[in-house]
Write a protein that holds these residues in place. Structure first.
Motif, PDB file in Angstrom:
ATOM      1  N   GLY A   1       4.286  -0.979  -7.122  1.00 18.02           N
ATOM      2  CA  GLY A   1       3.685   0.273  -7.564  1.00 18.02           C
ATOM      3  C   GLY A   1       4.107   0.660  -8.964  1.00 18.02           C
ATOM      4  N   PRO A   2       4.177   1.949  -9.226  1.00 15.38           N
ATOM      5  CA  PRO A   2       4.511   2.424 -10.580  1.00 15.38           C
ATOM      6  C   PRO A   2       5.929   2.049 -11.012  1.00 15.38           C
ATOM      7  N   HIS A   3       6.768   1.657 -10.046  1.00  7.42           N
ATOM      8  CA  HIS A   3       8.135   1.280 -10.376  1.00  7.42           C
ATOM      9  C   HIS A   3       8.286  -0.230 -10.567  1.00  7.42           C
TER      10      HIS A   3
ATOM     11  N   MET B   1      14.296   5.137 -12.360  1.00 12.09           N
ATOM     12  CA  MET B   1      13.968   4.533 -11.075  1.00 12.09           C
ATOM     13  C   MET B   1      13.972   5.561  -9.956  1.00 12.09           C
ATOM     14  N   ARG B   2      14.675   6.654 -10.152  1.00 11.89           N
ATOM     15  CA  ARG B   2      14.757   7.696  -9.135  1.00 11.89           C
ATOM     16  C   ARG B   2      13.939   8.925  -9.535  1.00 11.89           C
ATOM     17  N   LYS B   3      12.868   8.681 -10.293  1.00 15.42           N
ATOM     18  CA  LYS B   3      11.928   9.739 -10.654  1.00 15.42           C
ATOM     19  C   LYS B   3      10.514   9.246 -10.378  1.00 15.42           C
ATOM     20  N   ASP B   4       9.602  10.163 -10.189  1.00 15.69           N
ATOM     21  CA  ASP B   4       8.204   9.833  -9.925  1.00 15.69           C
ATOM     22  C   ASP B   4       7.300  10.498 -10.952  1.00 15.69           C
TER      23      ASP B   4
ATOM     24  N   VAL C   1      11.461  10.230   2.186  1.00 12.64           N
ATOM     25  CA  VAL C   1      10.203  10.802   2.661  1.00 12.64           C
ATOM     26  C   VAL C   1      10.105  12.237   2.143  1.00 12.64           C
ATOM     27  N   ALA C   2       9.033  12.529   1.398  1.00 11.04           N
ATOM     28  CA  ALA C   2       8.888  13.827   0.738  1.00 11.04           C
ATOM     29  C   ALA C   2       8.086  14.829   1.568  1.00 11.04           C
ATOM     30  N   ARG C   3       7.206  14.327   2.449  1.00  7.80           N
ATOM     31  CA  ARG C   3       6.424  15.233   3.293  1.00  7.80           C
ATOM     32  C   ARG C   3       6.047  14.509   4.580  1.00  7.80           C
ATOM     33  N   PRO C   4       5.656  15.275   5.607  1.00 11.38           N
ATOM     34  CA  PRO C   4       5.306  14.627   6.875  1.00 11.38           C
ATOM     35  C   PRO C   4       4.190  13.606   6.678  1.00 11.38           C
ATOM     36  N   TRP C   5       4.297  12.507   7.391  1.00 12.71           N
ATOM     37  CA  TRP C   5       3.342  11.420   7.243  1.00 12.71           C
ATOM     38  C   TRP C   5       3.340  10.587   8.513  1.00 12.71           C
ATOM     39  N   CYS C   6       2.173  10.079   8.849  1.00 10.52           N
ATOM     40  CA  CYS C   6       2.070   9.169   9.991  1.00 10.52           C
ATOM     41  C   CYS C   6       1.384   7.901   9.510  1.00 10.52           C
ATOM     42  N   TYR C   7       1.977   6.768   9.825  1.00 11.34           N
ATOM     43  CA  TYR C   7       1.410   5.484   9.411  1.00 11.34           C
ATOM     44  C   TYR C   7       1.676   4.462  10.508  1.00 11.34           C
TER      45      TYR C   7
ATOM     46  N   SER D   1       0.814  -1.218   0.000  1.00 15.24           N
ATOM     47  CA  SER D   1       0.000   0.000   0.000  1.00 15.24           C
ATOM     48  C   SER D   1       0.847   1.267   0.000  1.00 15.24           C
ATOM     49  N   GLN D   2       1.937   1.278   0.778  1.00 18.30           N
ATOM     50  CA  GLN D   2       2.688   2.516   0.946  1.00 18.30           C
ATOM     51  C   GLN D   2       3.651   2.791  -0.205  1.00 18.30           C
ATOM     52  N   GLU D   3       4.089   1.765  -0.914  1.00 13.84           N
ATOM     53  CA  GLU D   3       4.978   2.015  -2.050  1.00 13.84           C
ATOM     54  C   GLU D   3       4.274   2.842  -3.124  1.00 13.84           C
ATOM     55  N   LYS D   4       2.977   2.759  -3.170  1.00 12.60           N
ATOM     56  CA  LYS D   4       2.227   3.497  -4.178  1.00 12.60           C
ATOM     57  C   LYS D   4       2.016   4.963  -3.804  1.00 12.60           C
ATOM     58  N   ARG D   5       2.309   5.332  -2.564  1.00 12.30           N
ATOM     59  CA  ARG D   5       2.150   6.728  -2.122  1.00 12.30           C
ATOM     60  C   ARG D   5       3.406   7.514  -2.500  1.00 12.30           C
ATOM     61  N   ILE D   6       3.566   7.764  -3.792  1.00 14.71           N
ATOM     62  CA  ILE D   6       4.796   8.399  -4.248  1.00 14.71           C
ATOM     63  C   ILE D   6       4.906   9.847  -3.779  1.00 14.71           C
ATOM     64  N   GLU D   7       3.771  10.455  -3.397  1.00 16.22           N
ATOM     65  CA  GLU D   7       3.829  11.821  -2.872  1.00 16.22           C
ATOM     66  C   GLU D   7       4.433  11.856  -1.473  1.00 16.22           C
TER      67      GLU D   7
END
Length: 390
Positions: free
Chosen positions: A333-335, A76-79, A281-287, A50-56
């Motif tokens: 995910g997309p990769h 591979m290092r682009k989204d 990690v691109a932005r704050p996130w809680c999981y 589930s989390q690999e798909k959260r590219i944001e």
């Protein structure tokens, strides 16, 4: 510092066999901070899926990452669109149709030639004598770098793999990686005029035809070599070893109760050649109670996910009859691995049926044990075998 539970590992022991530690993490700390890696690791399959798909949140874009610094900024290092446009440009070289119509026939020719030379000998290390040259010769055609020796293809791929997993900062490892990328750049320079005059279905040719900037062409060919040599090579030798150490599984294939593709898919689940994929990690996130802050590093542990008892019954057992649909050996995910179709053809359609058909009485050499290692990339280090020479 991550607020995830901390889990310490012995790095050498983890390299030799990561599965006991990964099992403990899945049970007690499925999202854990490993100080030895300076990273928070995900170990359960459904969390990774589930989390690999959260590219944001968990971005593949890692400007300061080892792959970018050592190999160039590849897809591979682009989204998002940046990733998809480069992936689409490469697709004609590795599509199911191209694999079926072009590469499978070439793969078989390479396998036949190698086995013609091997069959009379009766003893060999199949990692070096079969898996390595077969994977490298196939990859020379796919990349378009037919001017390389297969030995260089393997050595340069390994040098890049070692370089991008060099989290300890070993300068000799980094120097070997730089030497490898310089060699690949020289090979690309030599072949550009050739494929420009005579276009073909190779990655170099289709990327040049797409109009990609040359820096992107170079970076994506290096990406194809870093993964396209080691993973099929390790899957070929690994599946042979798995069948020789599980003769009841080999009997299922020989009795037409299972197929070679079943062997490949189960081996890729059981010992994932790509055991880990890093993210920034691109932005704050809680999981699941863990806070992630920008610029934290995360490892998605595919090798752990594929042994998750919540998804696979008796997951440490090699069983080619199991349902492997939940395996994420090629990503989720997309990769998702762009070379998956070629890998399946190389291993399941060509390497396995060919070697078991040609090398009669194939068996492990009792004089020398097979060795296996790695966690980010895992595979056999040797495969000494014997057969009835013909």
């Amino acid at each position: 510092m991550s607020n995830a539970p901390h889990f310490d590992i012995d790095v050498a022991a983890f390299w030799a066999d990561p599965y006991p530690d990964l099992a403990r993490m899945r049970k007690d700390a499925p999202i854990a901070f490993v100080p030895q890696f300076g990273s928070t690791v995900f170990t359960r399959r459904d969390d990774i899926f589930s989390q690999e798909k959260r590219i944001e949140v968990f971005s593949s874009h890692q400007p300061a990452g080892l792959m970018n610094r050592l190999m160039g900024h590849n897809m591979m290092r682009k989204d998002g669109e940046a990733h998809m446009s480069e992936r689409a440009a490469m697709f004609p070289a590795v599509s199911p149709r191209t694999v079926r119509d072009t590469w499978r026939r070439a793969f078989q020719a390479h396998a036949d030639r190698i086995l013609d030379a091997l069959a009379p000998i009766g003893r060999a290390d199949l990692c070096k004598a079969f898996a390595l040259p077969l994977s490298a010769e196939c990859l020379k055609g796919i990349t378009g770098l037919t001017n390389m020796r297969f030995e260089d293809m393997d050595a340069w791929s390994q040098a890049m793999i070692d370089g991008i997993a060099n989290y300890g900062g070993d300068r000799e490892v980094e120097a070997r990686c730089h030497a490898a990328t310089a060699g690949i750049d020289a090979a690309i320079d030599d072949m550009i005029p050739v494929v420009t005059k005579h276009p073909n279905t190779s990655i170099l040719s289709v990327l040049l035809s797409s109009g990609q900037p040359i820096d992107s062409v170079r970076a994506n060919i290096k990406l194809a070599i870093s993964g396209g040599q080691n993973e099929p090579r390790d899957a070929i030798s690994g599946t042979i070893w798995a069948l020789l150490t599980h003769p009841e599984q080999l009997a299922l294939v020989r009795n037409s109760e299972a197929k070679w593709i079943d062997v490949f898919e189960e081996y890729a689940r059981w010992i994932a050649p790509i055991g880990m994929s890093p993210r920034r990690v691109a932005r704050p996130w809680c999981y699941r109670g863990v806070d992630f802050e920008p610029e934290d590093r995360v490892f998605f542990m595919f090798g752990s996910a594929n042994r998750d008892a919540a998804c696979f019954e008796d997951p440490d057992r090699f069983d080619i009859t199991r349902d492997t649909q939940k395996s994420i050996a090629f990503g989720a995910g997309p990769h998702y691995c762009a070379g998956a179709f070629a890998s399946r053809a190389m291993v399941a359609d060509v390497a396995l049926p060919s070697i078991f058909a040609r090398l009669k009485g194939l068996r492990l050499d009792p004089a020398e044990p097979a060795r296996i290692g790695g966690w980010a990339f895992r595979g056999l280090l040797n495969l000494p075998v014997m057969w009835d020479a013909s």
